[in-house]
Design a protein around this motif. Structure first.
Motif, PDB file in Angstrom:
ATOM      1  N   CYS A  13       0.837  -1.213   0.000  1.00  0.00           N
ATOM      2  CA  CYS A  13       0.000   0.000   0.000  1.00  0.00           C
ATOM      3  C   CYS A  13       0.868   1.257   0.000  1.00  0.00           C
ATOM      4  O   CYS A  13       0.523   2.268  -0.630  1.00  0.00           O
ATOM      5  CB  CYS A  13      -0.939  -0.016   1.207  1.00  0.00           C
ATOM      6  N   LEU A  51       2.248   1.767  -3.472  1.00  0.00           N
ATOM      7  CA  LEU A  51       1.222   2.229  -4.410  1.00  0.00           C
ATOM      8  C   LEU A  51       0.579   3.544  -3.980  1.00  0.00           C
ATOM      9  O   LEU A  51      -0.304   4.052  -4.672  1.00  0.00           O
ATOM     10  CB  LEU A  51       0.127   1.163  -4.556  1.00  0.00           C
ATOM     11  N   HIS A  52       0.993   4.092  -2.834  1.00  0.00           N
ATOM     12  CA  HIS A  52       0.401   5.319  -2.288  1.00  0.00           C
ATOM     13  C   HIS A  52      -1.110   5.156  -2.105  1.00  0.00           C
ATOM     14  O   HIS A  52      -1.908   6.014  -2.477  1.00  0.00           O
ATOM     15  CB  HIS A  52       0.684   6.515  -3.201  1.00  0.00           C
ATOM     16  N   LYS A  53      -1.503   4.032  -1.524  1.00  0.00           N
ATOM     17  CA  LYS A  53      -2.911   3.712  -1.327  1.00  0.00           C
ATOM     18  C   LYS A  53      -3.252   3.719   0.159  1.00  0.00           C
ATOM     19  O   LYS A  53      -2.461   3.306   0.993  1.00  0.00           O
ATOM     20  CB  LYS A  53      -3.230   2.328  -1.902  1.00  0.00           C
ATOM     21  N   GLU A  54      -4.450   4.194   0.458  1.00  0.00           N
ATOM     22  CA  GLU A  54      -5.013   4.072   1.814  1.00  0.00           C
ATOM     23  C   GLU A  54      -6.340   3.334   1.674  1.00  0.00           C
ATOM     24  O   GLU A  54      -7.406   3.946   1.621  1.00  0.00           O
ATOM     25  CB  GLU A  54      -5.201   5.441   2.452  1.00  0.00           C
ATOM     26  N   PRO A  55      -6.276   2.013   1.598  1.00  0.00           N
ATOM     27  CA  PRO A  55      -7.482   1.234   1.308  1.00  0.00           C
ATOM     28  C   PRO A  55      -8.493   1.262   2.438  1.00  0.00           C
ATOM     29  O   PRO A  55      -8.161   1.497   3.608  1.00  0.00           O
ATOM     30  CB  PRO A  55      -6.937  -0.182   1.088  1.00  0.00           C
ATOM     31  N   ASP A  57      -9.263  -4.025  -4.947  1.00  0.00           N
ATOM     32  CA  ASP A  57      -8.722  -2.790  -5.520  1.00  0.00           C
ATOM     33  C   ASP A  57      -7.962  -3.119  -6.806  1.00  0.00           C
ATOM     34  O   ASP A  57      -7.860  -4.276  -7.211  1.00  0.00           O
ATOM     35  CB  ASP A  57      -7.810  -2.116  -4.494  1.00  0.00           C
ATOM     36  N   PHE A 103      -4.325  -1.974  -9.251  1.00  0.00           N
ATOM     37  CA  PHE A 103      -3.174  -1.175  -9.639  1.00  0.00           C
ATOM     38  C   PHE A 103      -2.765  -1.624 -11.030  1.00  0.00           C
ATOM     39  O   PHE A 103      -2.771  -2.816 -11.331  1.00  0.00           O
ATOM     40  CB  PHE A 103      -2.013  -1.281  -8.638  1.00  0.00           C
ATOM     41  N   PRO A 115      -5.759  -5.578  -0.680  1.00  0.00           N
ATOM     42  CA  PRO A 115      -4.701  -5.033   0.170  1.00  0.00           C
ATOM     43  C   PRO A 115      -4.326  -6.004   1.278  1.00  0.00           C
ATOM     44  O   PRO A 115      -5.197  -6.597   1.908  1.00  0.00           O
ATOM     45  CB  PRO A 115      -5.335  -3.751   0.735  1.00  0.00           C
TER      46      PRO A 115
END
Length: 333
Positions: free
Chosen positions: A170, A173-177, A202, A204, A211
């Motif tokens: 995460c 990928l700069h993700k905040e799921p 999700d 990418f 995640p």
């Protein structure tokens, strides 16, 4: 036609308890289910009654009575594929287990022409499961699994799953799921994963992914049985061609996950300590009677490049660098 008895004897107490409770809740089975607490009790019962099938997680070679049809609950999915009437893969939905048992009852005990039963099987045969696992560290295992998923996604639908305790995915990928793998398992335990799965997956690039867990404790609380059941449900809802599973050392039952894989890529290194760890893993497989996994394991030595900059372009550099070229060549892509 006389109704037959299905005897159940489980050495794994918790699993056996859940299985027996589910059987007892069913009201439309063509046989009577009786649970036994010991091998000796089955012998005594058989003296006066007709047992049609013995369902057990005990090894067939230890069977006390060869004239009773024995169906083994196994953690080796390949045994079920090779002998579907004698072995049932235990880490799948209870409906699938009952379906398999009914097949054995129909074809080997009473030879009934047709029985209505659940037709679900673990994982569509159209789905290829690829595991990436290594007992050694710092071998580009996760980077390879990510690039493998991306390359495959250019020509087919791919689901990527990480069983790392600290994957960093995460952050990369700069993700905040909103949902994590632990939420998937919680929904499974609440018996509503089918209803909630939409929106918990999700993306990418062109890769679907769930995640990974937020902390190591979450991974420790996920059993292999639960993970496989959740995957089974996901693959019934979504028709993925391939699943890539990054199997980490933090997962408590990696051999069970590897047992459902069609191919297992194992990154290796040539230093002495890495070779010793590989040997220890192989000895463990022999010790746990999982040596059949060797047939699916492909050892790979991944190219390492120091020419990386920031995380923003890390995956692109991997994709179009030596590792990407190696992976494309590996899968003939």
């Amino acid at each position: 036609m006389e109704e037959k008895i299905v005897a159940i004897y489980m050495e794994e107490d918790e699993y056996g308890k859940r299985l027996k409770e589910y059987f007892y809740q069913q009201g439309n089975l063509p046989f009577t289910v009786i649970s036994f607490s010991s091998w000796e009790a089955i012998s005594q019962y058989e003296m006066k009654h007709n047992i049609g099938i013995l369902l057990t997680d005990r090894d067939r070679k230890e069977s006390f009575d060869e004239h009773i049809q024995t169906v083994i609950l196994t953690n080796n999915i390949h045994l079920e594929q090779q002998q579907p009437l004698s072995y049932i893969f235990k880490y799948q939905s209870i409906e699938a287990i009952i379906g398999r048992l009914l097949e054995s009852y129909k074809q080997q005990v009473v030879n009934i022409a047709s029985i209505s039963h659940p037709s679900s099987n673990f994982v569509s045969k159209k789905t290829t499961i690829i595991g990436v696992y290594s007992p050694i560290g710092r071998c580009l295992k996760t980077s390879f699994s990510l690039i493998l998923a991306q390359i495959l996604s250019k020509r087919e639908s791919v689901l990527y799953l990480s069983l790392e305790s600290m994957s960093g995915l995460c952050q990369l990928l700069h993700k905040e799921p909103s949902y994590y793998l632990s939420d998937i398992i919680f929904a499974l335990r609440e018996n509503n994963l089918e209803k909630r799965i939409n929106g918990m997956i999700d993306m990418f690039d062109e890769v679907s992914y769930i995640p990974p867990v937020k902390c190591p404790e979450d991974l420790k609380n996920i059993s292999a049985e639960e993970f496989v059941k959740a995957l089974d449900i996901i693959l019934k809802e979504y028709s993925y061609s391939t699943v890539v599973i990054d199997v980490g050392e933090g997962f408590l039952q990696p051999d069970v996950i590897l047992s459902i894989c069609n191919t297992i890529y194992m990154p290796i290194k040539e230093d002495v300590m890495s070779q010793c760890k590989i040997e220890a893993f192989e000895q463990m497989l022999y010790g746990t009677q999982n040596e059949y996994l060797f047939d699916n394991i492909q050892k790979i030595k991944l190219p390492y490049s120091h020419c990386f900059s920031g995380r923003q372009t890390y995956l692109e550099q991997l994709m179009w660098g030596e590792l990407g070229d190696y992976t494309r060549s590996l899968i003939k892509g």
